[in-house]
Design a protein around this motif. Structure first.
Motif, PDB file in Angstrom:
ATOM      1  N   TYR A 123     -31.369 -17.053 -26.617  1.00  0.00           N
ATOM      2  CA  TYR A 123     -30.339 -17.266 -25.603  1.00  0.00           C
ATOM      3  C   TYR A 123     -30.493 -16.259 -24.474  1.00  0.00           C
ATOM      4  CZ  TYR A 123     -28.339 -19.586 -29.699  1.00  0.00           C
ATOM      5  OH  TYR A 123     -28.151 -20.367 -30.801  1.00  0.00           O
ATOM      6  N   GLN A 124     -30.225 -16.720 -23.250  1.00  0.00           N
ATOM      7  CA  GLN A 124     -30.378 -15.823 -22.094  1.00  0.00           C
ATOM      8  C   GLN A 124     -29.580 -16.344 -20.902  1.00  0.00           C
ATOM      9  OE1 GLN A 124     -34.457 -14.617 -20.901  1.00  0.00           O
ATOM     10  NE2 GLN A 124     -33.906 -15.226 -18.812  1.00  0.00           N
ATOM     11  N   TYR A 125     -29.020 -15.418 -20.133  1.00  0.00           N
ATOM     12  CA  TYR A 125     -28.445 -15.725 -18.823  1.00  0.00           C
ATOM     13  C   TYR A 125     -29.491 -15.362 -17.765  1.00  0.00           C
ATOM     14  CZ  TYR A 125     -23.759 -16.248 -20.831  1.00  0.00           C
ATOM     15  OH  TYR A 125     -22.668 -16.681 -21.550  1.00  0.00           O
ATOM     16  N   THR A 126     -29.606 -16.191 -16.744  1.00  0.00           N
ATOM     17  CA  THR A 126     -30.550 -15.915 -15.670  1.00  0.00           C
ATOM     18  C   THR A 126     -29.862 -16.104 -14.329  1.00  0.00           C
ATOM     19  OG1 THR A 126     -32.310 -16.834 -17.061  1.00  0.00           O
ATOM     20  CG2 THR A 126     -32.841 -16.417 -14.747  1.00  0.00           C
ATOM     21  N   ASP A 127     -29.873 -15.063 -13.513  1.00  0.00           N
ATOM     22  CA  ASP A 127     -29.348 -15.149 -12.148  1.00  0.00           C
ATOM     23  C   ASP A 127     -30.456 -15.678 -11.244  1.00  0.00           C
ATOM     24  OD1 ASP A 127     -26.855 -13.964 -12.863  1.00  0.00           O
ATOM     25  OD2 ASP A 127     -27.824 -11.995 -12.840  1.00  0.00           O
ATOM     26  N   THR A 128     -30.193 -16.774 -10.546  1.00  0.00           N
ATOM     27  CA  THR A 128     -31.187 -17.402  -9.673  1.00  0.00           C
ATOM     28  C   THR A 128     -30.597 -17.589  -8.281  1.00  0.00           C
ATOM     29  OG1 THR A 128     -30.621 -19.751  -9.896  1.00  0.00           O
ATOM     30  CG2 THR A 128     -31.850 -18.748 -11.722  1.00  0.00           C
ATOM     31  N   PRO A 129     -31.394 -17.927  -7.285  1.00  0.00           N
ATOM     32  CA  PRO A 129     -30.877 -18.170  -5.939  1.00  0.00           C
ATOM     33  C   PRO A 129     -29.855 -19.298  -5.871  1.00  0.00           C
ATOM     34  CG  PRO A 129     -33.242 -17.813  -5.844  1.00  0.00           C
ATOM     35  CD  PRO A 129     -32.880 -17.912  -7.295  1.00  0.00           C
ATOM     36  N   THR A 130     -29.846 -20.206  -6.850  1.00  0.00           N
ATOM     37  CA  THR A 130     -28.883 -21.316  -6.837  1.00  0.00           C
ATOM     38  C   THR A 130     -27.746 -21.118  -7.823  1.00  0.00           C
ATOM     39  OG1 THR A 130     -30.280 -22.543  -8.414  1.00  0.00           O
ATOM     40  CG2 THR A 130     -30.603 -22.987  -6.077  1.00  0.00           C
ATOM     41  N   GLY A 131     -27.642 -19.938  -8.421  1.00  0.00           N
ATOM     42  CA  GLY A 131     -26.550 -19.661  -9.345  1.00  0.00           C
ATOM     43  C   GLY A 131     -27.040 -19.058 -10.646  1.00  0.00           C
ATOM     44  N   THR A 132     -26.099 -18.765 -11.515  1.00  0.00           N
ATOM     45  CA  THR A 132     -26.418 -18.195 -12.827  1.00  0.00           C
ATOM     46  C   THR A 132     -26.401 -19.292 -13.877  1.00  0.00           C
ATOM     47  OG1 THR A 132     -25.487 -16.040 -12.240  1.00  0.00           O
ATOM     48  CG2 THR A 132     -25.706 -16.529 -14.580  1.00  0.00           C
ATOM     49  N   GLY A 188     -39.740 -31.890 -17.133  1.00  0.00           N
ATOM     50  CA  GLY A 188     -38.498 -31.262 -16.708  1.00  0.00           C
ATOM     51  C   GLY A 188     -37.488 -32.265 -16.182  1.00  0.00           C
ATOM     52  N   TYR A 189     -36.211 -31.893 -16.293  1.00  0.00           N
ATOM     53  CA  TYR A 189     -35.100 -32.705 -15.792  1.00  0.00           C
ATOM     54  C   TYR A 189     -33.962 -31.764 -15.446  1.00  0.00           C
ATOM     55  CZ  TYR A 189     -30.826 -35.462 -15.886  1.00  0.00           C
ATOM     56  OH  TYR A 189     -29.607 -36.003 -15.567  1.00  0.00           O
ATOM     57  N   GLU A 190     -33.243 -32.075 -14.374  1.00  0.00           N
ATOM     58  CA  GLU A 190     -32.062 -31.278 -14.055  1.00  0.00           C
ATOM     59  C   GLU A 190     -31.087 -32.092 -13.213  1.00  0.00           C
ATOM     60  OE1 GLU A 190     -30.932 -30.114 -10.978  1.00  0.00           O
ATOM     61  OE2 GLU A 190     -32.587 -30.900  -9.767  1.00  0.00           O
ATOM     62  N   ASN A 191     -29.798 -31.888 -13.461  1.00  0.00           N
ATOM     63  CA  ASN A 191     -28.763 -32.395 -12.568  1.00  0.00           C
ATOM     64  C   ASN A 191     -27.702 -31.317 -12.353  1.00  0.00           C
ATOM     65  OD1 ASN A 191     -27.340 -32.378 -14.959  1.00  0.00           O
ATOM     66  ND2 ASN A 191     -26.645 -34.508 -14.844  1.00  0.00           N
ATOM     67  N   ASP A 192     -28.104 -30.065 -12.590  1.00  0.00           N
ATOM     68  CA  ASP A 192     -27.167 -28.944 -12.484  1.00  0.00           C
ATOM     69  C   ASP A 192     -27.502 -28.001 -11.332  1.00  0.00           C
ATOM     70  OD1 ASP A 192     -29.454 -27.794 -13.483  1.00  0.00           O
ATOM     71  OD2 ASP A 192     -28.527 -26.901 -15.256  1.00  0.00           O
ATOM     72  N   GLY A 193     -28.441 -28.402 -10.466  1.00  0.00           N
ATOM     73  CA  GLY A 193     -28.759 -27.591  -9.305  1.00  0.00           C
ATOM     74  C   GLY A 193     -29.864 -26.578  -9.495  1.00  0.00           C
ATOM     75  N   LEU A 194     -30.408 -26.451 -10.707  1.00  0.00           N
ATOM     76  CA  LEU A 194     -31.515 -25.522 -10.910  1.00  0.00           C
ATOM     77  C   LEU A 194     -32.701 -25.958 -10.052  1.00  0.00           C
ATOM     78  CD1 LEU A 194     -32.716 -23.111 -12.538  1.00  0.00           C
ATOM     79  CD2 LEU A 194     -33.630 -24.832 -14.114  1.00  0.00           C
ATOM     80  N   ARG A 195     -33.288 -25.016  -9.351  1.00  0.00           N
ATOM     81  CA  ARG A 195     -34.420 -25.346  -8.480  1.00  0.00           C
ATOM     82  C   ARG A 195     -35.705 -25.275  -9.297  1.00  0.00           C
ATOM     83  NH1 ARG A 195     -35.052 -21.633  -3.382  1.00  0.00           N
ATOM     84  NH2 ARG A 195     -33.083 -22.659  -2.836  1.00  0.00           N
ATOM     85  N   THR A 254     -32.950 -11.572 -13.872  1.00  0.00           N
ATOM     86  CA  THR A 254     -32.769 -11.984 -12.478  1.00  0.00           C
ATOM     87  C   THR A 254     -34.058 -12.606 -11.972  1.00  0.00           C
ATOM     88  OG1 THR A 254     -31.140 -10.254 -12.031  1.00  0.00           O
ATOM     89  CG2 THR A 254     -32.254 -11.227 -10.130  1.00  0.00           C
ATOM     90  N   SER A 255     -33.948 -13.795 -11.404  1.00  0.00           N
ATOM     91  CA  SER A 255     -35.100 -14.507 -10.839  1.00  0.00           C
ATOM     92  C   SER A 255     -34.830 -14.798  -9.374  1.00  0.00           C
ATOM     93  CB  SER A 255     -35.335 -15.819 -11.586  1.00  0.00           C
ATOM     94  OG  SER A 255     -36.233 -16.652 -10.885  1.00  0.00           O
ATOM     95  N   VAL A 271     -27.463 -24.641 -18.829  1.00  0.00           N
ATOM     96  CA  VAL A 271     -26.291 -25.135 -18.108  1.00  0.00           C
ATOM     97  C   VAL A 271     -25.828 -24.069 -17.119  1.00  0.00           C
ATOM     98  CG1 VAL A 271     -25.534 -26.598 -20.026  1.00  0.00           C
ATOM     99  CG2 VAL A 271     -24.703 -24.243 -19.860  1.00  0.00           C
ATOM    100  N   PRO A 272     -25.081 -24.453 -16.085  1.00  0.00           N
ATOM    101  CA  PRO A 272     -24.498 -23.454 -15.186  1.00  0.00           C
ATOM    102  C   PRO A 272     -23.565 -22.516 -15.950  1.00  0.00           C
ATOM    103  CG  PRO A 272     -24.396 -25.645 -14.214  1.00  0.00           C
ATOM    104  CD  PRO A 272     -24.819 -25.826 -15.639  1.00  0.00           C
TER     105      PRO A 272
END
Length: 501
Positions: free
Chosen positions: A393-402, A352-359, A441-442, A423-424
């Motif tokens: 494709y999917q949108y996911t609402d998370t505690p750090t954003g969608t 895994g890798y992230e720089n978009d704030g996904l926890r 929703t997560s 991506v955000p």
């Protein structure tokens, strides 16, 4: 310590002699005991011959005892203590009698161990003729050798710590290494690359320009992906498992990268991992050169039609390679933060890798490998769809954003897996599939999200279920030691000898 009344009946050579030193049957440290006898004898001004006369024992036997190679009978030990003017307890004191004796014991013990034996070097006898500063230096070198060997074993904790440090470092630089981009560009252009997918022929020419010939063999060592013969300028690869064998280009480029990047043998598991990151990046930069990739991506962004599958097909690489390459270029060149996931069908995060704030899910040390991702994320939802030929494709609402995500599933030797690029919400407008109506929703890491069973099921089955867990060996297992972690040196050298011209 042995007593004549309790001693087992056995041949003399095997019952008394301890060829590697160690402990007596009662736990007494024979090396320390021997040094105390020698120290007391020297203090008393006695030779081995003179002490032997007093205790009625051969000088050769006393020498073996002093060197920690013979466990003395209790009766003999009492006689030795009496002759030296000591009590038995004083002779059995577990502490070395002096700093010098402690150094001698440390050197003796180090030279009897498997680490020193594996070096094939002659042992240095810690005699009185050996100067104390020299003894200090030898013990210090053995201690450092042991420390480095311990570090190189790559325990699971060491491996996970090193992985975490590298992931955070890559995140801080948006996973972009300009020096590797420039070097890869120069080499592929010099080998004749003019655009599109990098051909096998171009890779071969690149290798030839660096003094290597690429050969495909059926008997590569099982512990090695490739083997490079530096003496004869050969790079050995496995044969193509499928027509085209596109993965072989990456393997060849990674083997070349070790030479181009002037790598030396890794001195620690962390250095081994860093080298893997660097050669993988270099290979990707060769297969998907920045000068061609960035204009391609910029055009798709203007058209609001970015897609991993198009990027993959344009350069003839795997979906995972295209997704990972996107993490190198999307932020620095397109201004798009993003995340990448490779997840097994059991939900375990492999990479895994992230720089978009996904926890990302983490263990208490900060490591992500082997952690379970949320069931609501696209990386897991994609396994439940029927059509696996296209991206999901999917949108996911998370505690750090969608987040908007594109996921492709596949299968390999270790089972099914999914590759996700996300991506955000604000950046979804640049991607194909942004119009999906699938939304989840997560609330993870809240256990109520997806890891806590339904109350009625918990009430019914709590205490009545006993599953047998499937182990994630890649997360738990330590790599064996060697010049290169996880590689069987003997097997590799035998392979090179077999194929040498």
């Amino acid at each position: 310590m042995e007593d004549p009344a309790t001693r087992r009946s056995a041949p003399a050579a095997s019952s008394d002699t301890n060829p590697t030193g160690g402990a007596a049957d009662d736990g007494t440290d024979l090396i320390t005991l021997g040094r105390r006898v020698r120290h007391a004898r020297a203090t008393a001004g006695l030779t081995l011959d003179r002490l032997g006369e007093q205790v009625d024992a051969a000088p050769s036997l006393l020498s073996l005892i002093e060197n920690g190679r013979r466990e003395p009978k209790l009766s003999l030990l009492r006689s030795i203590a009496a002759a030296l003017g000591l009590s038995l307890n004083e002779l059995l004191d577990p502490e070395p009698p002096s700093r010098r004796a402690a150094l001698e014991i440390a050197l003796d013990r180090a030279q009897r161990g498997p680490l020193f034996a594996g070096l094939g070097l002659p042992a240095v006898k810690p005699s009185q003729k050996l100067a104390t500063p020299v003894l200090e230096q030898l013990v210090g070198l053995h201690d450092e050798l042991a420390r480095r060997a311990e570090e190189a074993i790559a325990t699971p904790e060491e491996a996970r710590r090193a992985n975490t440090e590298l992931r955070l470092e890559r995140q801080a630089r948006d996973n972009y290494f300009p020096q590797f981009e420039q070097l890869a560009e120069e080499l592929v252009r010099g080998a004749g690359y003019a655009g599109g997918a990098l051909t096998h022929r171009t890779v071969a020419v690149l290798a030839e320009r660096l003094g290597f010939t690429i050969l495909h063999v059926n008997d590569l060592p099982r512990s090695a992906r490739t083997v490079t013969d530096l003496r004869n300028g050969r790079i050995y690869l496995p044969p193509a498992s499928v027509p085209g064998g596109h993965g072989l280009r990456s393997l060849a480029l990674q083997a070349i990268a070790h030479r181009v990047l002037e790598h030396e043998r890794p001195r620690s598991y962390a250095e081994f991992l860093r080298q893997r990151v660097e050669i993988t990046y270099f290979a990707a930069a060769c297969l998907v050169p920045q000068s061609e990739a960035v204009p391609f991506l910029e055009e798709r962004k203007r058209e609001k039609d970015l897609a991993v599958e198009d990027f993959r097909d344009a350069f003839g690489v795997t979906h995972e390679a295209a997704a990972m390459r996107l993490t190198n270029l999307a932020t620095v060149k397109l201004g798009i933060p993003l995340h990448f996931l490779r997840v097994g069908d059991d939900g375990a995060l492999f990479r895994g890798y992230e720089n978009d704030g996904l926890r990302l899910p983490q263990d208490p040390t900060g490591a992500i490998e082997g952690q379970l991702v949320c069931r609501r994320w696209a990386a897991r939802e994609a396994f439940d769809r029927r059509d696996v030929a296209t991206e999901y494709y999917q949108y996911t609402d998370t505690p750090t954003g969608t987040y908007w995500c594109s996921t492709q599933t596949g299968s390999g030797g270790t089972g099914s897996f999914s590759i996700t690029v996300g991506v955000p919400y604000a950046h979804a407008k640049w991607f194909r599939g942004r119009d999906t109506r699938v939304r989840r929703t997560s609330t993870c890491p809240d256990p109520a999200c997806c890891s806590r069973p339904a109350p009625e099921l918990a009430e019914r089955w709590s205490g009545a279920a006993w599953p047998s867990a499937r182990m994630h060996q890649q997360v738990l297992a330590a790599l064996p030691r060697g010049a290169f972690p996880g590689v069987d040196d003997a097997e590799v050298y035998a392979f090179l000898e077999r194929h040498a011209p």
